[in-house]
Design an enzyme around this catalytic site. Structure first.
Site, short mmCIF file in Angstrom:
data_model
loop_
_atom_site.label_atom_id
_atom_site.label_comp_id
_atom_site.label_asym_id
_atom_site.label_seq_id
_atom_site.Cartn_x
_atom_site.Cartn_y
_atom_site.Cartn_z
N HIS A 308 0.85 -1.19 0.00
CA HIS A 308 0.00 0.00 0.00
C HIS A 308 0.88 1.24 0.00
CE1 HIS A 308 -3.17 2.82 1.07
NE2 HIS A 308 -4.00 1.90 0.65
N ASP A 365 -7.97 -5.20 0.36
CA ASP A 365 -8.54 -6.08 -0.65
C ASP A 365 -8.24 -7.55 -0.42
OD1 ASP A 365 -9.81 -4.15 -2.21
OD2 ASP A 365 -7.91 -3.57 -3.14
N1 ACO Z 1 3.96 -7.82 -4.66
C1 ACO Z 1 5.31 -7.83 -4.84
N2 ACO Z 1 6.08 -6.71 -4.74
C2 ACO Z 1 5.49 -5.57 -4.45
C3 ACO Z 1 4.09 -5.48 -4.25
C4 ACO Z 1 3.33 -6.67 -4.35
N3 ACO Z 1 1.99 -6.66 -4.17
N4 ACO Z 1 3.76 -4.20 -3.98
C5 ACO Z 1 4.90 -3.50 -4.01
N5 ACO Z 1 5.95 -4.31 -4.30
C6 ACO Z 1 7.36 -3.94 -4.36
C7 ACO Z 1 7.69 -3.21 -5.63
O1 ACO Z 1 8.09 -4.08 -6.67
C8 ACO Z 1 8.79 -2.29 -5.18
O2 ACO Z 1 9.97 -3.06 -5.09
P1 ACO Z 1 11.43 -2.39 -5.43
O3 ACO Z 1 11.62 -1.34 -4.37
O4 ACO Z 1 12.37 -3.52 -5.36
O5 ACO Z 1 11.29 -1.80 -6.81
C9 ACO Z 1 8.40 -1.91 -3.76
O6 ACO Z 1 7.60 -3.01 -3.30
C10 ACO Z 1 7.58 -0.62 -3.68
O7 ACO Z 1 6.45 -0.75 -4.53
P2 ACO Z 1 5.81 0.47 -5.32
O8 ACO Z 1 5.11 -0.07 -6.52
O9 ACO Z 1 6.82 1.54 -5.52
O10 ACO Z 1 4.75 0.99 -4.27
P3 ACO Z 1 3.56 1.98 -4.57
O11 ACO Z 1 3.29 2.70 -3.32
O12 ACO Z 1 3.82 2.80 -5.79
O13 ACO Z 1 2.35 0.97 -4.94
C11 ACO Z 1 0.56 -0.54 -4.70
C12 ACO Z 1 1.38 0.58 -4.03
C13 ACO Z 1 0.07 -0.07 -6.09
C14 ACO Z 1 -0.65 -0.81 -3.83
C15 ACO Z 1 1.43 -1.81 -4.83
O14 ACO Z 1 1.83 -2.25 -3.55
C16 ACO Z 1 0.73 -2.94 -5.59
O15 ACO Z 1 0.79 -2.98 -6.81
N6 ACO Z 1 0.03 -3.85 -4.85
C17 ACO Z 1 -0.73 -4.91 -5.50
C18 ACO Z 1 -2.08 -4.38 -5.99
C19 ACO Z 1 -3.02 -4.09 -4.84
O16 ACO Z 1 -3.22 -4.91 -3.94
N7 ACO Z 1 -3.67 -2.92 -4.90
C20 ACO Z 1 -4.67 -2.52 -3.92
C21 ACO Z 1 -4.15 -1.41 -3.05
S1 ACO Z 1 -5.35 -0.98 -1.80
C22 ACO Z 1 -6.44 -0.05 -2.64
O17 ACO Z 1 -6.20 0.62 -3.56
C23 ACO Z 1 -7.82 -0.11 -2.16
#
Ligand code: ACO
Length: 431
Positions: A308, A365
């Site tokens: 998140h 979620d």
């Molecule tokens: N699985 C694996 N790796 C992940 C995940 C995940 N679900 N989420 C983040 N990471 C990793 C990224 O690859 C990144 O790694 P790095 O530093 O080695 O490059 C690091 O964690 C940071 O991730 P970002 O994408 O920069 O985080 P951001 O804050 O931009 O994204 C998000 C947040 C979109 C929620 C992300 O965690 C994600 O895609 N999660 C899966 C989708 C999801 O569950 N979305 C619902 C969110 S809750 C809502 O909107 C109601």
């Protein structure tokens, strides 16, 4: 947020500029850069708006480090345990929890506005059978504006009526779209039922099935909708504000918010969580393979329902959702193998250094979709359920935006990195 006496000094060569600091009611601090461009010609660069406070808001407070979520000062756990969804909707929209008379009157108004114009019912017949219910929902919401145009010139009573209509009708549209997708006759809303019971009745009863709605499901729905009711300046709420800032009407703004919510990185994740768990189950239940894929930089695969932007500790909504999921499973005496896989996956991820180092925890979620599944809600309706829950938050954000002294169209800037000026060559001379 109030200005404090503190300032931060920005030095650019010989020039320096004092930028005021502002402090919110929970102590969070912000650098007020409104004078920056005028004084220096500079703009800020913040892709994803990770560091940008786009507004002041008195609706929702989150603290991602401590795992706190409050609506108008109330902890979300407290609201889940002591309120019905419509009380929380009232709280978000009006700013205070309704007393008994206010709740009764709000409930009456919601019932009075539950039907949609009969002509709109024909729309459902013309969507393809496999139309995604989120596409139908957003189109139907913007269509409401042509059947129920906002009255007057944004007078308070007109806005109140539009708000109530939308809260009530969204639920009706969602249930009708489900019935149409099954090819079953729609079930009309009833005045003798309350908000959540009414919705479940529209979803699951029919001319041949008139079983009373199970109170366990009503209670779970109230709780799940509360969990989703607002989450400050997330992607869809920011979209609602952006569209609303162009002075677009409430229906158009909410319809845009629904489209944003649909994205798999946002509310669409609840559908993708179930699909991911089904895939793991189909592949023999190897959660370790899913974890390995999620960690692989060359694989776009992510653990859906994990991570998140705000929460760097356990999402408080996920904690409550997990409890509701267990309660519903026990009360219905069901066993869902996907829930077993989810818990195994969560335990494996939380024990893995990759997820620990990045502070990746289950988000809202992860368990809400599983709970809705127990309740009989189909997978492609899961994001619709999220939208029904989030609606009061979107409305509150839209109303707050319009009440701001500095109500202005939202219009960020950019750093242009394209080609410099060039001239058009005649068609025959272009490479
Ligand atoms: N699985 C694996 N790796 C992940 C995940 C995940 N679900 N989420 C983040 N990471 C990793 C990224 O690859 C990144 O790694 P790095 O530093 O080695 O490059 C690091 O964690 C940071 O991730 P970002 O994408 O920069 O985080 P951001 O804050 O931009 O994204 C998000 C947040 C979109 C929620 C992300 O965690 C994600 O895609 N999660 C899966 C989708 C999801 O569950 N979305 C619902 C969110 S809750 C809502 O909107 C109601």
């Amino acid at each position: 947020m109030s200005p404090s006496n503190d300032t931060a000094t920005l030095r650019l060569g010989d020039q320096s500029i004092d930028l005021p600091l502002r402090t919110g009611s929970e102590g969070e601090r912000a650098l007020d850069i409104r004078a920056l461009r005028r004084a220096t010609g500079l703009i800020t660069y913040d892709p994803g708006l990770v560091n940008t406070g786009a507004c002041e808001s008195s609706i929702t407070f989150t603290d991602g480090e401590r795992g706190i979520l409050r609506f108008r000062g109330y902890d979300v756990e407290d609201l889940v345990d002591h309120c019905e969804f419509i009380e929380v909707a009232y709280l978000l929209v009006h700013g205070w929890l309704p007393n008994a008379a206010q709740k009764a009157s709000f409930s009456r108004l919601l019932n009075q506005n539950a039907l949609i114009h009969e002509d709109m019912i024909h729309f459902f017949s013309h969507y393809p059978e496999r139309a995604h219910p989120m596409a139908v929902l957003s189109a139907m919401v913007v269509s409401l504006s042509s059947f129920y145009p906002e009255l007057g010139e944004n007078r308070q009573e007109d806005i109140d009526l539009t708000v109530t209509r939308l809260l009530s009708k969204l639920r009706t549209v969602a249930a009708f779209s489900y019935k149409k997708s099954l090819g079953e006759p729609i079930v009309y809303p009833r005045h003798d039922m309350k908000y959540c019971q009414n919705f479940l009745n529209m979803m699951f009863s029919s001319p041949v099935v008139r079983d009373p709605v199970n109170p366990v499901l009503v209670d779970a729905l109230n709780k799940l909708l509360i969990l989703h009711a607002d989450h400050e300046q997330n992607c869809s709420s920011s979209v609602v504000r952006a569209v609303g800032s162009a002075d677009a009407n409430l229906y158009a703004s909410i319809s845009a918010g629904i489209c944003a919510l649909w994205g798999p990185l946002h509310g669409g994740a609840n559908q993708h969580v179930i699909e991911m768990l089904q895939q793991i189950q189909a592949d023999g239940g190897h959660v370790d393979r899913a974890i390995a894929r999620a960690k692989d930089r060359n694989d776009p695969y992510r653990l859906m329902g994990f991570g998140h932007r705000i929460y760097k500790s356990y999402d408080p909504r996920a904690r409550v959702a997990k409890r509701i999921c267990r309660d519903v499973t026990a009360a219905l005496d069901r066993h869902d193998p996907l829930l077993d896989i989810a818990m195994e996956l969560e335990a494996a991820a939380l024990a893995d250094p990759y997820f620990q180092e990045r502070n990746l925890y289950p988000n809202v979620d992860f368990y809400t979709g599983l709970t809705y599944r127990q309740m009989g809600i189909p997978t492609d309706m899961l994001t619709v359920m999220f939208a029904i829950g989030r609606l009061p938050g979107w409305i509150a954000q839209w109303l707050e935006l319009r009440s701001e002294d500095e109500f202005r169209i939202m219009r960020p800037r950019q750093i242009y990195v394209g080609p410099p000026q060039r001239t058009v060559k005649p068609l025959g001379e272009r490479s």
